[in-house]
Design an enzyme around this catalytic site. Structure first.
Site, short mmCIF file in Angstrom:
data_model
loop_
_atom_site.label_atom_id
_atom_site.label_comp_id
_atom_site.label_asym_id
_atom_site.label_seq_id
_atom_site.Cartn_x
_atom_site.Cartn_y
_atom_site.Cartn_z
N LYS A 102 -3.48 6.63 -3.49
CA LYS A 102 -3.38 7.68 -4.52
C LYS A 102 -3.74 7.13 -5.89
CE LYS A 102 0.69 6.02 -6.47
NZ LYS A 102 0.76 5.29 -7.73
N ASP B 76 7.79 6.69 -4.25
CA ASP B 76 6.44 7.24 -4.03
C ASP B 76 6.23 7.74 -2.61
OD1 ASP B 76 5.50 6.83 -6.55
OD2 ASP B 76 4.13 5.20 -6.04
O1 C5P Z 1 11.46 3.30 -5.38
P1 C5P Z 1 10.68 2.04 -5.54
O2 C5P Z 1 11.23 0.92 -4.72
O3 C5P Z 1 9.22 2.22 -5.32
O4 C5P Z 1 10.82 1.62 -7.05
C1 C5P Z 1 10.59 0.30 -7.48
C2 C5P Z 1 11.23 0.07 -8.84
O5 C5P Z 1 10.49 0.75 -9.84
C3 C5P Z 1 12.63 0.58 -8.99
O6 C5P Z 1 13.56 -0.36 -8.55
C4 C5P Z 1 12.73 0.77 -10.49
O7 C5P Z 1 12.90 -0.47 -11.13
C5 C5P Z 1 11.34 1.27 -10.84
N1 C5P Z 1 11.23 2.74 -10.89
C6 C5P Z 1 11.85 3.45 -11.90
N2 C5P Z 1 11.74 4.81 -11.94
C7 C5P Z 1 11.01 5.47 -11.02
C8 C5P Z 1 10.34 4.77 -9.98
C9 C5P Z 1 10.48 3.40 -9.95
O8 C5P Z 1 12.53 2.86 -12.75
N3 C5P Z 1 10.91 6.80 -11.10
#
Ligand code: C5P
Length: 300
Positions: A9, A136
């Protein structure tokens, strides 16, 4: 063994509008799948557990591999005691590139395993499982063009762009870790949803491809962390790109051009080690055809 594509994406717009009680950031973003894809071979086995192999390209193999975590989560919910799965990843989407490769793989594993196991989870069940794997992942359950709220996991599908459009990706030799990008943000840039996002929600895609691209609030902090990325950005602007943007938390910088010749010249000026790749937008209908999954119950 069946093979399933797993598409990358771009974030056409990414706004950070707040900090959440759960530690995440509140986002307003526009997602678009493109035709750059990993291929996943997936097979049900009689051996309990997840057997994961990287058949081509680069990816982690341990617990930080989202395909592995997705397969395990699926087995916990829908597998029997003797059930296992073998997954072989043919990677083309670079890790840490802001293209959602790992998240796409996780969603593909969930949908492929549902198909192979013959279970029909509801959209809600799949969404819950997906968001537990990463913010995501829910978008990649259906692909196409979509707006997202919340952590980026509350998805509103939008009408496909017609016709498909071309973007060029500058993929540096290094990645950016998403938590580092958010940590570098400092304050919240603004809490009001941008007009670009609201217009996309109301009307769907713009006629002119580069008008689909809004802003990305993670660019400034990530450029502070990796000034090389600002160098790529500036070089593409100077080489007459119509619009230049970072995807997600980087490191990929993408650009739209009037024509392919201008784009190729722009690519020749990039730092050594930077891949320069032409991709096409992949709408929801094309995504469904390519993926071959049956519709999910309760899907919009
Ligand atoms: O959910 P995911 O593991 O992909 O997110 C990785 C990191 O990115 C989270 O631990 C956080 O630090 C940051 N993040 C965030 N806000 C979001 C998505 C991700 O702060 N909406």
């Amino acid at each position: 063994m069946a093979t399933f594509p797993s598409f990358a994406k771009l974030n056409l717009h990414l706004q950070v509008v707040g900090r959440r009680a759960d530690g995440y950031h509140e986002l307003r973003t526009l997602f678009q799948t493109v035709d750059l894809a990993d291929q996943l071979e997936i097979e049900r086995t009689g051996r309990p557990g997840v057997d994961l192999a990287i058949a081509a390209g680069e990816a982690p193999t341990g617990d930080d591999n989202l395909a592995r975590r997705a397969a395990r989560a699926f087995l916990e919910q829908w597998g029997s005691r003797t059930d296992g799965v073998r997954v072989a990843l043919h990677k083309r989407i670079p890790p840490g590139g802001g293209l959602g490769g790992g998240s796409a793989n996780a969603a593909t594993v969930l949908r492929a395993m549902a198909t192979i196991w013959g279970v029909r989870p509801t959209h809600r069940e799949l969404w819950e499982l997906a968001r537990g794997l990463g913010a995501d992942v829910p978008f990649f359950l259906s692909g196409g063009y979509a707006a997202a709220f919340g952590r980026g996991d509350e998805i509103v599908p939008l009408p496909d762009a017609e016709p498909d459009w071309t973007a060029w990706l500058a993929i540096p030799s290094f990645g950016v870790a998403t938590p580092d990008a958010f940590a570098a943000l400092g304050g919240i840039p603004g809490t009001t949803p941008d007009e670009h996002f609201l217009r996309a929600l109301r009307r769907g895609p713009e006629e002119v491809p580069w008008r689909r691209i809004g802003r990305n609030d993670l660019e400034a902090p990530v450029f502070r962390l990796r000034p090389e990325l600002e160098g790529i950005y500036t070089s593409l602007v100077r080489a007459r790109a119509r619009v230049v943007r970072m995807s997600g938390s980087g490191s990929t910088i993408f650009a739209l051009f009037d024509d392919d010749d201008t784009a190729r010249r722009a690519g020749s000026l990039l730092p050594p080690g930077t891949a320069w790749l032409r991709v096409r937008s992949l709408g929801g209908a094309a995504w469904r055809r390519a993926s071959g999954f049956a519709p999910i119950e309760g899907e919009e």
